[in-house]
Design a protein around this motif. Structure first.
Motif, PDB file in Angstrom:
ATOM      1  N   THR A  20      21.128  -6.180  10.276  1.00  0.00           N
ATOM      2  CA  THR A  20      21.078  -7.210   9.251  1.00  0.00           C
ATOM      3  C   THR A  20      20.221  -8.351   9.761  1.00  0.00           C
ATOM      4  O   THR A  20      19.950  -8.464  10.943  1.00  0.00           O
ATOM      5  N   SER A  22      21.014 -11.524   9.796  1.00  0.00           N
ATOM      6  CA  SER A  22      21.774 -12.594  10.439  1.00  0.00           C
ATOM      7  C   SER A  22      22.343 -12.202  11.792  1.00  0.00           C
ATOM      8  O   SER A  22      22.572 -13.059  12.626  1.00  0.00           O
ATOM      9  N   TYR A  34      21.549   1.400  -1.224  1.00  0.00           N
ATOM     10  CA  TYR A  34      20.392   0.583  -0.888  1.00  0.00           C
ATOM     11  C   TYR A  34      19.098   1.266  -1.309  1.00  0.00           C
ATOM     12  O   TYR A  34      18.986   2.489  -1.305  1.00  0.00           O
ATOM     13  N   GLU A 121      17.214  -3.027   0.326  1.00  0.00           N
ATOM     14  CA  GLU A 121      17.740  -3.945  -0.673  1.00  0.00           C
ATOM     15  C   GLU A 121      18.901  -3.283  -1.397  1.00  0.00           C
ATOM     16  O   GLU A 121      18.828  -2.105  -1.753  1.00  0.00           O
ATOM     17  N   PRO A 125      22.722  -6.021  -7.243  1.00  0.00           N
ATOM     18  CA  PRO A 125      22.709  -7.378  -6.661  1.00  0.00           C
ATOM     19  C   PRO A 125      24.020  -8.137  -6.842  1.00  0.00           C
ATOM     20  O   PRO A 125      24.259  -9.122  -6.154  1.00  0.00           O
ATOM     21  N   ALA A 128      28.516  -7.455  -2.868  1.00  0.00           N
ATOM     22  CA  ALA A 128      28.441  -8.328  -1.694  1.00  0.00           C
ATOM     23  C   ALA A 128      27.403  -7.855  -0.676  1.00  0.00           C
ATOM     24  O   ALA A 128      27.218  -8.495   0.337  1.00  0.00           O
ATOM     25  N   GLU A 130      24.191  -7.445   1.409  1.00  0.00           N
ATOM     26  CA  GLU A 130      23.059  -8.327   1.635  1.00  0.00           C
ATOM     27  C   GLU A 130      21.855  -7.498   2.077  1.00  0.00           C
ATOM     28  O   GLU A 130      22.014  -6.408   2.619  1.00  0.00           O
TER      29      GLU A 130
END
Length: 151
Positions: A20, A22, A34, A121, A125, A128, A130
């Motif tokens: 990810t 983050s 995805y 992606e 959307p 949850a 990301e």
């Protein structure tokens, strides 16, 4: 009917570790949730005598472009670049150039590994999930096609 070479691997779902944005922890992703978006690879500096070979353009058109650069473009050398599936095509172009010159051209090949980044992606959307990125490596070849200096 023949059995797969590794029967344990054939029944496992194909999931890949994904990073990810983050955190740097690997997480399992469900490929159904995805959409994979492949980013363009980082290109080397574009010079007039660089030719980037791909699988979408016609082989003869790419070969003609290389011949035009060597014969009519005033270049004594060109560099043919191929990435992934286009490696075979880049090699074939270089060998065709050498054969059509009756051995007057010489080749110098270098290989490398290019790091590519894919964006994952979420399909929905509203959920949850990301966006994530995945890095992978791909092989590349760089072939210098040149007229040797007269001795």
């Amino acid at each position: 009917m023949t059995e797969p070479r590794n029967p344990g691997m054939s029944s496992l779902p194909q999931t890949a570790p994904v990073h990810t944005d983050s955190t740097s922890q690997a997480v399992e992703m469900d490929p159904v949730e995805y959409t994979l978006r492949k980013r363009l690879p980082r290109k080397l500096p574009k010079r007039r005598n660089d030719v980037y070979v791909n699988m979408k353009t016609d082989f003869r058109a790419q070969l003609a472009r290389c011949q035009k650069l060597l014969e009519g473009g005033g270049h004594r050398e060109i560099c043919v670049h191929g990435l992934g599936l286009a490696i075979n095509r880049a090699i074939n172009i270089a060998l065709q150039l050498q054969a059509s010159s009756q051995g007057a051209l010489q080749l110098a090949a270098n290989t490398s590994t290019v790091e590519l980044v894919d964006d994952l992606e979420p399909e929905d959307p509203d959920e949850a999930g990301e966006p994530m990125t995945r890095t992978r490596n791909n092989s590349a070849i760089h072939i210098k096609v040149f007229y040797p200096d007269p001795q």
